[in-house]
Design an enzyme around this catalytic site. Structure first.
Site, short mmCIF file in Angstrom:
data_model
loop_
_atom_site.label_atom_id
_atom_site.label_comp_id
_atom_site.label_asym_id
_atom_site.label_seq_id
_atom_site.Cartn_x
_atom_site.Cartn_y
_atom_site.Cartn_z
N HIS A 50 46.93 43.41 37.90
CA HIS A 50 47.24 42.10 38.49
C HIS A 50 47.73 41.12 37.43
O HIS A 50 47.40 39.92 37.48
CB HIS A 50 46.02 41.53 39.23
CG HIS A 50 45.61 42.31 40.43
ND1 HIS A 50 46.21 42.17 41.66
CD2 HIS A 50 44.67 43.27 40.59
CE1 HIS A 50 45.66 43.00 42.53
NE2 HIS A 50 44.72 43.69 41.90
N ASP A 60 39.63 44.93 38.96
CA ASP A 60 39.86 45.74 40.16
C ASP A 60 41.26 46.34 40.13
O ASP A 60 42.16 45.84 39.46
CB ASP A 60 39.69 44.90 41.42
CG ASP A 60 40.75 43.83 41.56
OD1 ASP A 60 41.02 43.15 40.55
OD2 ASP A 60 41.34 43.68 42.64
N GLU A 61 41.43 47.41 40.89
CA GLU A 61 42.74 48.01 41.14
C GLU A 61 43.55 48.23 39.86
O GLU A 61 44.74 47.91 39.80
CB GLU A 61 43.52 47.16 42.15
CG GLU A 61 42.81 47.07 43.50
CD GLU A 61 43.54 46.21 44.51
OE1 GLU A 61 43.53 46.57 45.70
OE2 GLU A 61 44.10 45.17 44.12
N SER A 62 42.89 48.78 38.86
CA SER A 62 43.57 49.10 37.59
C SER A 62 44.16 50.50 37.70
O SER A 62 43.59 51.48 37.21
CB SER A 62 42.59 49.02 36.43
OG SER A 62 42.05 47.72 36.32
#
Length: 544
Positions: free
Chosen positions: A228, A295-297
């Site tokens: 992100h 998150d969401e790496s």
């Protein structure tokens, strides 16, 4: 939360009193549950002892006094709530509530709210009403309850305080935009924000912090990494990992990765930059916690890079495809940086992958909306304190009364030991802004978030959505009258007013009507909307 409301009186005589009038969808589907008395507070206190006497309020002679003097949070809170109460006229046929005396045991005046602050209170309403609390934070919550016994007046953080939310989680930057105006790195927002107009200046941030502080709301900012972070690279492309495709560096393979993405863990300059940025952020935001995301790496970019493979093998001495090991390396280096200044909150993703964080890390469980219990178990059995947000993603829109589903979600409802359940410090209602801006923000959040507020604030035995529907309807009407364009929970009406297209609570006939009196007058309040990039509200008061 230990809140008591004794000698609870319905103040029908006060002008501009709020009523809710939800009704059935079809005659064959009558409303279930027990209709709440007018003036029923939200969230529901731990204990209420109702009576039927009716009082009036003469605002011109009504006084609110406190045993604490010189505390701006109390002084401005009294001023704010007196303005909320200051509508209508006295009914001379009824007894009058002459004053409200606030007794605070701990006379200290902390500048900012904090974790585990005592927000309990006992409110007794009669001719001389009393509010007993252990701290100034309990005084704010008790003042809100007192105001709900009548009618009240206003914005986003106002709406949070009306529902007793006590933490604003500010996800301030993301892939799409970097609106935070850094002192040390002004180019981040100059190059990474949508436009020069779409930034949060240091002055804007101070305004948000002060507005929240006076309402007993903590502000926890989030700078999400290592994923992100696309907008960060607009300032300095070296902060991001060069992705590879077909043997070429900096080439996208769409649906897997872009040209450059996810923070570059190979360069020490990345961590030097992060240390300087988080050192600044730690001074700007006073709360003891910072949310650092995690998150969401996704590993596709790292997996595409021969440079990453070489770094893993020759520098970290790991397997060339151990991308979780690389993520652990990044996570630990950043945790070491931030821990010099603050405690941290992270999303559950690194823990789910088997990565290790410091024992005092606060982990947010957000995945698996329908079966979040296993995710929560995985976090707390490893000894981490946790926040639940899985079942309160307000950006997921569905037809009907989805607030009922939010109301029934209890963070303690999983198979765990008492010790494990004690590690749950609260819950968070989240609104992600892919399809939200200033035109629909407040109506999307409220009163749906109110359902989460009561579940987290009130005792667990208060679990009837049928009974709650009447109080929630009234509360929705209450905050509409205060200027919040909250959406209806069912067909029906609030009274002789609606919300006009300019998000202003207004009158159809310039009269405020209830069963006790009718008073002519201009009964609206303008709404000032502060639109954040992404909005979240985090409440740490779990029911006892």
């Amino acid at each position: 939360m230990d809140t008591k409301l004794t000698s609870f009186f319905v103040l029908l005589s006060y002008a501009c009193f709020v009523n809710g009038y939800i009704t059935y969808i079809a005659i064959r589907l009558p409303l279930q549950g027990q209709r709440a008395a007018p003036g029923s507070p939200w969230p529901h206190p731990k204990e209420i002892k109702p009576e039927t006497r009716v009082f009036s309020l003469d605002i011109s002679n009504f006084e609110i006094r406190s045993t604490i003097t010189g505390c701006d949070i109390i002084d401005k809170g009294i001023e704010r709530y007196k303005s909320l109460l200051g509508f209508g006229t006295k009914d001379d046929t009824l007894e009058t509530v002459n004053d409200l005396q606030i007794h605070v045991e701990n006379t200290s005046c902390p500048k900012y709210p904090y974790m585990d602050m005592d927000e309990s209170y006992t409110l007794v309403v009669d001719r001389h009403a009393t509010l007993h609390t252990n701290s100034i934070w309990g005084a704010l919550r008790g003042l809100e309850t007192f105001s709900q016994l009548l009618y009240t007046t206003a914005t986003g953080q106002d709406a949070m305080s009306y529902n007793k939310f006590n933490v604003f989680h500010w996800h301030i930057v993301d892939d799409q935009s970097f609106p935070y105006q850094s002192i040390r790195f002004p180019g981040l927002s100059e190059k990474g924000a949508y436009s020069p107009a779409h930034v949060y200046s240091q002055s804007d941030i101070k305004t948000v912090l002060e507005y929240a502080r006076l309402r007993g709301i903590r502000v926890i900012v989030e700078f999400d990494t290592p994923g992100h972070t696309q907008s960060w690279g607009k300032y300095d492309r070296n902060l991001l990992t060069p992705c590879w495709h077909n043997g070429r560096k900096g080439v996208a393979e769409y649906l897997k990765h872009g040209e450059y993405e996810i923070m570059n863990p190979m360069l020490n300059s990345t961590f030097t930059f992060l240390e300087e940025l988080f050192s600044e952020v730690s001074t700007v935001f006073p709360d003891e916690y910072i949310h650092i995301g995690m998150d969401e790496s996704y590993h596709h970019c790292w997996a595409s890079s021969p440079e990453i493979a070489d770094f893993l093998s020759n520098v970290l001495k790991l397997n060339a495809t151990d991308y979780s090991g690389l993520e652990q390396y990044y996570v630990q280096r950043l945790l070491n940086i931030v821990a010099k200044k603050k405690k941290v909150v992270i999303w559950e993703d690194p823990i789910e992958k088997g990565l290790k964080a410091d024992s005092d890390t606060l982990v947010e469980v957000w995945k698996n909306e329908q079966k979040w219990q296993s995710n929560m178990k995985n976090v707390v059995q490893k000894g981490y304190s946790a926040i639940l947000s899985s079942c309160w993603y307000l950006n997921y829109i569905s037809y009907g009364q989805d607030w009922r589903r939010y109301y029934q979600c209890d963070p303690h409802n999983f198979e765990g030991t008492d010790e494990e359940k004690s590690l749950i410090v609260g819950g968070e209602a989240c609104l992600w802004a892919e399809y939200v801006d200033a035109t629909n923000l407040l109506s999307r959040v409220w009163p749906r978030a109110s359902a989460a507020a009561e579940r987290l604030w009130s005792p667990s035995y208060l679990n009837s959505t049928d009974d709650a529907s009447f109080r929630l309807d009234e509360h929705r009407c209450r905050i509409v009258r205060r200027g919040i364009p909250a959406a209806p929970i069912l067909n029906g009406f609030c009274g002789d007013y609606e919300v006009d297209p300019n998000t202003r609570a207004s009158q159809q006939n310039t009269k405020c009507t209830n069963t006790g009196s009718t008073v002519s007058g201009n009964c609206f309040v303008s709404v000032y909307i502060v639109m954040f990039l992404l909005i979240q509200c985090y409440l740490h008061c779990i029911q006892l």
